[in-house]
Motif scaffolding. Structure first.
Motif, PDB file in Angstrom:
ATOM      1  N   SER A  56       0.822  -1.202   0.000  1.00  0.00           N
ATOM      2  CA  SER A  56       0.000   0.000   0.000  1.00  0.00           C
ATOM      3  C   SER A  56       0.860   1.257   0.000  1.00  0.00           C
ATOM      4  O   SER A  56       0.612   2.204  -0.753  1.00  0.00           O
ATOM      5  CB  SER A  56      -0.928  -0.007   1.213  1.00  0.00           C
ATOM      6  N   GLU A  57       1.877   1.269   0.836  1.00  0.00           N
ATOM      7  CA  GLU A  57       2.774   2.424   0.925  1.00  0.00           C
ATOM      8  C   GLU A  57       3.557   2.630  -0.368  1.00  0.00           C
ATOM      9  O   GLU A  57       3.707   3.756  -0.844  1.00  0.00           O
ATOM     10  CB  GLU A  57       3.743   2.252   2.096  1.00  0.00           C
ATOM     11  N   LYS A  58       4.047   1.537  -0.963  1.00  0.00           N
ATOM     12  CA  LYS A  58       4.856   1.640  -2.174  1.00  0.00           C
ATOM     13  C   LYS A  58       4.030   1.986  -3.410  1.00  0.00           C
ATOM     14  O   LYS A  58       4.525   2.656  -4.314  1.00  0.00           O
ATOM     15  CB  LYS A  58       5.631   0.346  -2.404  1.00  0.00           C
ATOM     16  N   VAL A  59       2.783   1.516  -3.441  1.00  0.00           N
ATOM     17  CA  VAL A  59       1.924   1.774  -4.593  1.00  0.00           C
ATOM     18  C   VAL A  59       1.233   3.134  -4.467  1.00  0.00           C
ATOM     19  O   VAL A  59       0.965   3.791  -5.461  1.00  0.00           O
ATOM     20  CB  VAL A  59       0.882   0.641  -4.761  1.00  0.00           C
ATOM     21  N   GLY A  60       0.960   3.540  -3.234  1.00  0.00           N
ATOM     22  CA  GLY A  60       0.326   4.832  -3.013  1.00  0.00           C
ATOM     23  C   GLY A  60      -1.186   4.789  -3.048  1.00  0.00           C
ATOM     24  O   GLY A  60      -1.825   5.787  -3.396  1.00  0.00           O
ATOM     25  N   ILE A  61      -1.775   3.644  -2.724  1.00  0.00           N
ATOM     26  CA  ILE A  61      -3.228   3.563  -2.575  1.00  0.00           C
ATOM     27  C   ILE A  61      -3.538   3.053  -1.176  1.00  0.00           C
ATOM     28  O   ILE A  61      -2.699   2.429  -0.528  1.00  0.00           O
ATOM     29  CB  ILE A  61      -3.902   2.681  -3.658  1.00  0.00           C
ATOM     30  N   THR A  62      -4.755   3.324  -0.731  1.00  0.00           N
ATOM     31  CA  THR A  62      -5.118   2.966   0.637  1.00  0.00           C
ATOM     32  C   THR A  62      -5.150   1.452   0.812  1.00  0.00           C
ATOM     33  O   THR A  62      -5.382   0.708  -0.144  1.00  0.00           O
ATOM     34  CB  THR A  62      -6.489   3.535   1.027  1.00  0.00           C
ATOM     35  N   MET A  63      -4.948   1.031   2.039  1.00  0.00           N
ATOM     36  CA  MET A  63      -5.020  -0.397   2.341  1.00  0.00           C
ATOM     37  C   MET A  63      -6.419  -0.931   2.063  1.00  0.00           C
ATOM     38  O   MET A  63      -6.572  -2.064   1.618  1.00  0.00           O
ATOM     39  CB  MET A  63      -4.624  -0.667   3.788  1.00  0.00           C
ATOM     40  N   ILE A 103       1.540  -1.515  -9.386  1.00  0.00           N
ATOM     41  CA  ILE A 103       1.607  -2.770  -8.629  1.00  0.00           C
ATOM     42  C   ILE A 103       2.614  -3.718  -9.289  1.00  0.00           C
ATOM     43  O   ILE A 103       3.438  -4.333  -8.614  1.00  0.00           O
ATOM     44  CB  ILE A 103       0.216  -3.424  -8.515  1.00  0.00           C
ATOM     45  N   CYS A 104       2.547  -3.819 -10.616  1.00  0.00           N
ATOM     46  CA  CYS A 104       3.469  -4.704 -11.329  1.00  0.00           C
ATOM     47  C   CYS A 104       4.916  -4.242 -11.172  1.00  0.00           C
ATOM     48  O   CYS A 104       5.816  -5.057 -11.025  1.00  0.00           O
ATOM     49  CB  CYS A 104       3.096  -4.771 -12.810  1.00  0.00           C
ATOM     50  N   ARG A 105       5.123  -2.937 -11.192  1.00  0.00           N
ATOM     51  CA  ARG A 105       6.474  -2.408 -11.023  1.00  0.00           C
ATOM     52  C   ARG A 105       7.001  -2.745  -9.626  1.00  0.00           C
ATOM     53  O   ARG A 105       8.130  -3.209  -9.475  1.00  0.00           O
ATOM     54  CB  ARG A 105       6.483  -0.889 -11.237  1.00  0.00           C
ATOM     55  N   VAL A 106       6.165  -2.528  -8.607  1.00  0.00           N
ATOM     56  CA  VAL A 106       6.583  -2.770  -7.222  1.00  0.00           C
ATOM     57  C   VAL A 106       6.830  -4.262  -6.974  1.00  0.00           C
ATOM     58  O   VAL A 106       7.792  -4.636  -6.318  1.00  0.00           O
ATOM     59  CB  VAL A 106       5.530  -2.209  -6.230  1.00  0.00           C
ATOM     60  N   LEU A 107       5.955  -5.111  -7.518  1.00  0.00           N
ATOM     61  CA  LEU A 107       6.092  -6.552  -7.300  1.00  0.00           C
ATOM     62  C   LEU A 107       6.994  -7.238  -8.332  1.00  0.00           C
ATOM     63  O   LEU A 107       7.208  -8.447  -8.251  1.00  0.00           O
ATOM     64  CB  LEU A 107       4.712  -7.219  -7.307  1.00  0.00           C
TER      65      LEU A 107
END
Length: 68
Positions: free
Chosen positions: A22-29, A51-55
């Protein structure tokens, strides 16, 4: 629903918590949880891209089509 969301699987493979993603993507939990449980009606390409970039994965690693 014929679209299955495997976000939890990718998070487990990357050993990443919902909070961290959530923190890395910038959307709420809460919104991330809705997506993770497959209850989302839609997802923005921008969100999916982040999400794909972060994961470090492809959209097909997260979304799966299953015929009913």
């Amino acid at each position: 629903m014929p679209i299955i969301v495997n976000l939890d699987v990718m998070m487990a493979k990357r050993k990443m918590s919902l909070t961290e993603l959530s923190e890395k993507v910038g959307i709420t939990m809460a919104n991330l949880s809705i997506l993770k449980t497959g209850k989302a009606k839609a997802v923005r390409f921008e969100t999916l891209e982040t999400i794909c970039r972060v994961l470090n994965c492809q959209p097909g690693d997260i979304l799966e089509f299953v015929e009913e």
